[in-house]
Design a protein around this motif. Sequence first.
Motif, PDB file in Angstrom:
ATOM      1  N   ALA A 392       0.825  -1.219   0.000  1.00 48.79           N
ATOM      2  CA  ALA A 392       0.000   0.000   0.000  1.00 48.79           C
ATOM      3  C   ALA A 392       0.850   1.257   0.000  1.00 48.79           C
ATOM      4  N   ASN A 393       2.078   1.162   0.486  1.00 46.53           N
ATOM      5  CA  ASN A 393       2.991   2.301   0.500  1.00 46.53           C
ATOM      6  C   ASN A 393       3.846   2.393  -0.753  1.00 46.53           C
ATOM      7  N   ALA A 394       3.654   1.455  -1.682  1.00 52.25           N
ATOM      8  CA  ALA A 394       4.571   1.374  -2.824  1.00 52.25           C
ATOM      9  C   ALA A 394       4.076   2.107  -4.054  1.00 52.25           C
ATOM     10  N   LEU A 870      -7.375  -3.220  10.467  1.00 55.29           N
ATOM     11  CA  LEU A 870      -7.488  -4.646  10.193  1.00 55.29           C
ATOM     12  C   LEU A 870      -6.945  -4.978   8.806  1.00 55.29           C
ATOM     13  N   THR A 871      -7.201  -4.097   7.838  1.00 54.03           N
ATOM     14  CA  THR A 871      -6.784  -4.341   6.454  1.00 54.03           C
ATOM     15  C   THR A 871      -6.278  -3.059   5.838  1.00 54.03           C
ATOM     16  N   LEU A 872      -5.135  -3.141   5.166  1.00 57.45           N
ATOM     17  CA  LEU A 872      -4.639  -2.058   4.321  1.00 57.45           C
ATOM     18  C   LEU A 872      -3.949  -2.714   3.142  1.00 57.45           C
ATOM     19  N   GLU A 873      -4.546  -2.574   1.957  1.00 61.17           N
ATOM     20  CA  GLU A 873      -3.953  -3.231   0.794  1.00 61.17           C
ATOM     21  C   GLU A 873      -4.360  -2.512  -0.483  1.00 61.17           C
ATOM     22  N   PRO A 874      -3.537  -2.603  -1.514  1.00 57.11           N
ATOM     23  CA  PRO A 874      -3.911  -2.017  -2.805  1.00 57.11           C
ATOM     24  C   PRO A 874      -5.167  -2.669  -3.353  1.00 57.11           C
ATOM     25  N   TRP A 875      -6.026  -1.862  -3.954  1.00 56.01           N
ATOM     26  CA  TRP A 875      -7.276  -2.365  -4.529  1.00 56.01           C
ATOM     27  C   TRP A 875      -7.326  -2.084  -6.036  1.00 56.01           C
ATOM     28  N   LEU A 880      -7.217   2.082  -2.100  1.00 53.59           N
ATOM     29  CA  LEU A 880      -6.808   1.061  -1.146  1.00 53.59           C
ATOM     30  C   LEU A 880      -8.036   0.473  -0.472  1.00 53.59           C
ATOM     31  N   LEU A 881      -7.951  -0.807  -0.146  1.00 50.18           N
ATOM     32  CA  LEU A 881      -8.941  -1.423   0.731  1.00 50.18           C
ATOM     33  C   LEU A 881      -8.499  -1.151   2.167  1.00 50.18           C
TER      34      LEU A 881
END
Length: 972
Positions: A392-394, A870-875, A880-881
């Motif tokens: 997510a930081n990329a 709970l969740t941090l991710e590229p969507w 982001l999700l």
Amino acid sequence: MSLLVFLFCFSLFLGVNTKPYEADAPSCGYDACPEADPSALNVHIVPHSHDDVGWLKTLDQYYFQDVQNVISSVIVALKLNPERRFVQVETAFFKLWWSRQNDIIKEAVQNLVNNGQLEFINGAWSMNDEAAVHYQSTIDQFTLGLRYIEDNLGRCARPKVGWQIDPFGHSREQASISAQLGFDSMFFARLDYRDKNRRMDDKTMDLLWRGSANLGNNADIFTSVLYQHYSAPGGFCFDIVCNDEVIIDDEEDPDYNLEKRVGEFADQMRDRAEHYPTNNILVTMGDDFRYEAAMTTYMNLDLLIKGFDLFEQTYNDKRIKVFYSTPSCYTKAVNDYVNSNNYNLELKTDDFFPYADGTNTYWTGYFTSRATSKHFERQGNNLLQVSKQLAANAQGSYDNEQINTLKEAVGVMQHHDAITGTEKQHVANNYYLRLSRGMQSAADAAGQVLSNLITGDDTNLEFDSCLLANVSACTQTESDTFTVAVYNPLSRTQTAIVTLPVFDQQNYQIRDPDDNDVPYQLDASLTDFSYVENARTSQTTLQFAAKDLPPLGFKVYRFSAADKQPKSNPLLKKTPNLSVGYEETSFEISEQTGLLESITMNGVTLQVTQDFQYYTSQNSSGAYIFVPVETDPSRVAGGPITTTLVSGDVSQGVLQEFGSWARQFIKVYNDDKSYIEFDWIVGPLDISDGVGKEVVSKFSTPLETNGQFYTDSNGREVLQRTRNSRPDYDYTDEQPVAGNYYPVTSKIVIEDDDVEFAVLTDRSQGGSSINDGEVELMVHRACQHDDGRGVGENLNEQEFGDGIRVRGKHFLVLGPKGGNGDKSIAAVERDVAQRKLLSPWTFVTKQVDNLNNLQFSGLKNSLPDNVQILTLEPWSENTLLFRLEHVLENGEDDNLSQEVTVDVSDLFTLFSITELKETTLGANMLLEENVRLSWPGSSTTDDQVEKRDVDDLTVTLQPMQIRTFLATVSYN
């Protein structure tokens, strides 16, 4: 089966029915349901195939030998008759099939979805277990499956049904998750035989289940118990693997039997109707891996339905109406009935554990079976969250497929014959291969992002995750100099103990990001791991405290050899009487036995003993079932045990030797005194006497607990258990041990009026309080016999030519229920459980140059102690999700169990959130699009949720609430 696929493709090529029924077809969802007759007994025929993503065969073996034929064959059959229905469940299999189809076939499938003939239910990557899974992994694997369905088939394919027909007992948290996903109903088959008998007698096989004690009616979900497992009614299996009498409707044929078969089926339906509360009954037409030649079943079902139109059958003066349907259409029909009649279904507020299918056959062994597999899955989830956060930081500079490989592997591991340990050994090996490949792939992706953050450019520092550190092996620490990056996946600062195998027992200099010396300690390895093949194992373990790790961030530590002189080993002496630890947290070892004798923590001193004991197994004990010979287990050690003091700058503890079966470190850490750690290794289990063994770690206290204890539900809410009792039915205690075992995903608790005593786990295990004041957790098991529940193998894992050894940790927390002056003991337990679930991940490299950024925080400030990302991710691009959760229950802590509001507008370091679109828990639809059915006796509503202002960047959370968003972000 290849002929069916050919015929299907040929019909499409000829243009036969490639776009059928579009002009006058109903829309999808409930609008596409067949009309139930309020004046009839409505029999909903539900064709389905239960397809395990591994059990007796591997996932790929099942797909290529069975499942691809099932789906292809069903599509042909559905195209030929618009009344036919089918439900598709496991997304892992559907992806394998869908990815191999051409556009013409995909369009045909889309049409079948749009007109309601092909319905997706459950929609998760796999049909997960409900005892051994953690809620984070359950949510993730639903998110993975639901997104694949949404991306490829759209809104009409959104599942509205939880279809948990094969797991071995059912958790309340699964019901809560299902409701939060937007599902209107859950269906399952397995519950205690006494519970089922009572429900059949009381006509409560359909019920309303309240999935949360904190979320109230918002977690209510309609639940239906299947009548006869999930098989076709007796005598009416028309699949090619069955030999039941087929239906012949030619009156000139001497074997004509249509009217007779209609009457036989009607008799069964009359019996079923006696056990359900409305004028609707659901009939599953399927079983494991059915419909490989779908037309054989559908043609017979067509005739059966036709027969009921020709030969009227009645039940209580009502016509019996038989028609193709789906679980969601059954749900809608029941909902219409209870609302029109203002009928309140029975309300269920606990869970359906443990499951017994007969006297003395409790399915409580699988809570522990393949204990190393259960821990391996936890490691996979830990790395998955780290990898997604780093990605997510990329800002897109990562390979999404590398992380997806791990997502899919973890999703498969949630399957009810994977994490349960109830599969054949060659299938277990395949699961491990998938998970290890997924972890390596995700670790490579995460390592590259981490390298970029540290170096400031595209340099790859070649980080390794040391996945064999538990057996004292790590290639990267074999050199004199190396670099360690410790990443913290929690949303708050934490201090963590880092443990690494090192070699040559030399002195090190460890420098933190501020160039300060870091104290460390060298301990002997817990045991000699030289039996591990193809790995260089160490006899020495180095540990140090990584202090104040920033939230969603890391610190870099540089290791170099200080000199070649060996550092003194802190194994000081064998001693008969030990008081170990620090003023705030300590324990004593008995002079006579060498066992733990008492504990002091949070101002409370309590007599506590701990020992490894074992039950011998009856012949019916196996991968699923736990049947001990005796009610009192035997000790692993024959007499007093040997203890050795372990003391240094990082921890104080003792090494206990229980003989050839078990060794254990008990430790207190100088920089984290919130728990006492029990680091144990058990095995190989000696079953050379022909008798299975099931080993427990037992804690005994003088607490007066009156038969009460508490276990968590999938790592989330806590449920009270009462020994030898069930709230819903009359319980018989013919099996006083196994019948009182419950799944322990993260903790088990006993208490009296003043003191709370908890043991937290690093994986799912079976546990209980068989006697007042006691807690026991099963840590390992090996059985001599198969238990007759289908797997066809006894549970006796072998590794490196011997019985498998299981290594794990327990974390003991003790204190006054009111707390330590800062937090309640329950809040302390929540904190420890989170820190052990999402442990800081250690990346190691031999490279020591180009280290430009030695620390990084993904958040500008820590979140409150009761809130976790709970969740941090590229969507998708610039999206982001993002999930936030409140981690405490109502009443657990006077201060922390309160509503909390978080402003996320200026929360993250490398990007800013500019919009928040709230979704259901699975992120496959906006929250305002989710319209759930309402039920009498529940305040669930069919009104749409008010649309949220996307510019509102504050999030308010109630205790135990999870909120899910698609966050639009702008990278700095």
